[in-house]
Scaffold this motif. Structure first.
Motif, PDB file in Angstrom:
ATOM      1  N   ASN A 234       4.097 101.537  74.830  1.00 33.78           N
ATOM      2  CA  ASN A 234       4.835 102.608  75.500  1.00 33.78           C
ATOM      3  C   ASN A 234       4.396 103.990  75.026  1.00 33.78           C
ATOM      4  OD1 ASN A 234       6.313 101.032  77.239  1.00 33.78           O
ATOM      5  ND2 ASN A 234       8.082 100.885  75.889  1.00 33.78           N
TER       6      ASN A 234
ATOM      7  N   GLU B  10       8.283  97.991  83.986  1.00 33.80           N
ATOM      8  CA  GLU B  10       8.328  98.535  82.627  1.00 33.80           C
ATOM      9  C   GLU B  10       8.453  97.400  81.607  1.00 33.80           C
ATOM     10  OE1 GLU B  10       7.363 101.585  80.697  1.00 33.80           O
ATOM     11  OE2 GLU B  10       7.799 101.892  82.814  1.00 33.80           O
TER      12      GLU B  10
ATOM     13  N   GLU C  20       4.950  94.955  82.099  1.00 35.65           N
ATOM     14  CA  GLU C  20       3.699  95.538  81.610  1.00 35.65           C
ATOM     15  C   GLU C  20       3.378  95.154  80.167  1.00 35.65           C
ATOM     16  OE1 GLU C  20       4.262  99.765  81.816  1.00 35.65           O
ATOM     17  OE2 GLU C  20       5.574  99.802  80.079  1.00 35.65           O
ATOM     18  N   HIS C  21       4.344  94.596  79.470  1.00 38.13           N
ATOM     19  CA  HIS C  21       4.102  94.272  78.063  1.00 38.13           C
ATOM     20  C   HIS C  21       3.770  92.801  77.826  1.00 38.13           C
ATOM     21  CE1 HIS C  21       5.226  98.339  77.209  1.00 38.13           C
ATOM     22  NE2 HIS C  21       6.370  98.160  77.835  1.00 38.13           N
TER      23      HIS C  21
HETATM   24 MN   LIG Z   1       7.198  99.868  79.018  1.00 36.61          MN
END
Ligand SMILES: [Mn+2]
Ligand SMILES: [Mn+2]
Ligand SMILES: [Mn+2]
Ligand SMILES: [Mn+2]
Lengths: 219, 219
Positions: A8, A101, A104-105
């Motif tokens: 992030n 969000e 994406e990890h």
């Molecule tokens: Mn994120």
DNA sequence: AAATATTTTTAGGTTTGCCTAAAAATTAAT
DNA sequence: ATTAATTTTTAGGCAAACCTAAAAATATTT
């Protein structure tokens, strides 16, 4: 490999550097990540130790090549997932950012690349933002100019071919900025000028010289 | 709502309670999660405070209704993602578990349900494990019996229709256990008996009475 | 029933990431 | 050039999850 948090930070810094040339300031990062400046300073030291960015006290930061790679990979994942959510699962384009969000990890390059293939290698996400390929290369912002858009279609302004100050000033005067939506109303056969409606409903008349210098993507 | 870690604990405890009737012991949980018993004790207290399970010192634990719901929802996510990875992205069934272990923690009920629809409401994951529906109900282990499998197809034994001790004993003698793979070699038109090959290559001849009592899923 | 072994819990630490408040450095305004 | 305002850093803490080592409870042998 890299934590949720690290990704992030790198992504936020990438975007800030994109906008700011000079690098990202502690405060700007803090604001973007909704954290306190003190937390950011601490994290910058860690990321610097890991050679993901260059940090000197009070000087703001820039990503190293490695840092850039990680950040771009994260952007790639984010945008591919957004395409998946909208095109395959039929989410509305306003609902997908938050979920992406999280997605994406997920750590698996193979997953990302297979997803890319499954989606037929999209170049833009549902909001028109460019998707870097496996190698981290972003598509040419657009090779399509406004002249190629037909009446009733909606285009999004992505870039300019002519980057002269005069032209940019003129665009500013027209309130025509990047990201703006342009609905083509009419194309005049006589001089190839176009009538377009802006997102804010204002109607403009653009000469061929202008429209041929506007890079767009269809919405 | 619930953290990555909390979901992992609840899922592990669900599976242990499934197997153990008496509840899950601290040590068993520790082993399953590859953590130390001390860490587990600490977490059990927290989960107990949150009313997700019932904990009394030295007595092992059982999930509350809420805890069960969260655990089942996590299993649902895990297995749906596995189906996605295998059926849509063409992963091998041996590669998907690890990735699903990450994806199962994405928080969005809407995403889960849309994924479910996109996959056409699958009842089993790529390993044959049942997928609970939106309401948390697991499918009847199978409504398909071995009699419906055609030669050359491979079936996996999922359950039994006849649960009599006699039948179960007979199955044990044949070394026919749940999860066993059965390749149908031939179906005898005369008496509807079947020749099947077990995973271990042993060949069996099963009467119609037997094969009609074996719930299976196609591999 | 005692003694021994095993399981579980408690006590005290570590790491990651975040916070507030105060100090230091930088930038902007007189 | 000082002074004032802003930004950034340092110092000291907190919460979530994890750990090791020692103590307490339970289970198993003798
Ligand atoms: Mn994120
Ligand atoms: Mn987004
Ligand atoms: Mn699995
Ligand atoms: Mn997991």
């Amino acid at each position: 490999m890299y934590s949720f948090t690290e990704e992030n930070y790198l992504k936020a810094i990438l975007h800030l550097c994109d906008a700011n040339e000079k690098g990202a300031s502690t405060n700007a990062i803090a604001q973007k990540l909704d954290a306190k400046a003190a937390s950011v300073t601490e994290m910058l030291k860690k990321l610097s130790d890991k050679k993901l960015l260059n940090y000197k006290k009070y000087q703001g930061v820039k990503l190293t090549e490695t840092g850039k790679k990680v950040a771009i990979a994260t952007v790639r994942k984010h945008r591919l997932w957004e395409v998946f959510l909208v095109n395959k699962l039929e989410f509305g384009w306003e609902e997908v950012h938050e979920i992406a969000e999280q997605l994406e990890h997920i750590q698996s390059t193979k997953l990302t690349d297979k997803l890319d293939a499954f989606l037929a290698y999209p170049k833009y996400d549902p909001h028109g933002d460019p998707i870097p390929n496996k190698a981290g290369i972003f598509p040419n912002r657009s090779d399509q100019t406004l002249t190629e858009i037909e009446p009733h279609e909606i285009a999004i302004l992505r870039g300019v071919k002519d980057t002269s100050a005069e032209f940019l000033k003129y665009l500013k005067k027209l309130e025509l900025g990047l990201g703006e939506e342009l609905k083509v109303l009419e194309k005049e056969a006589y001089d190839h000028s176009m009538q377009v409606q802006l997102g804010n409903k204002k109607i403009l008349n653009l000469s061929q010289q202008v429209s041929s210098n506007l890079f767009v993507t269809k919405k």
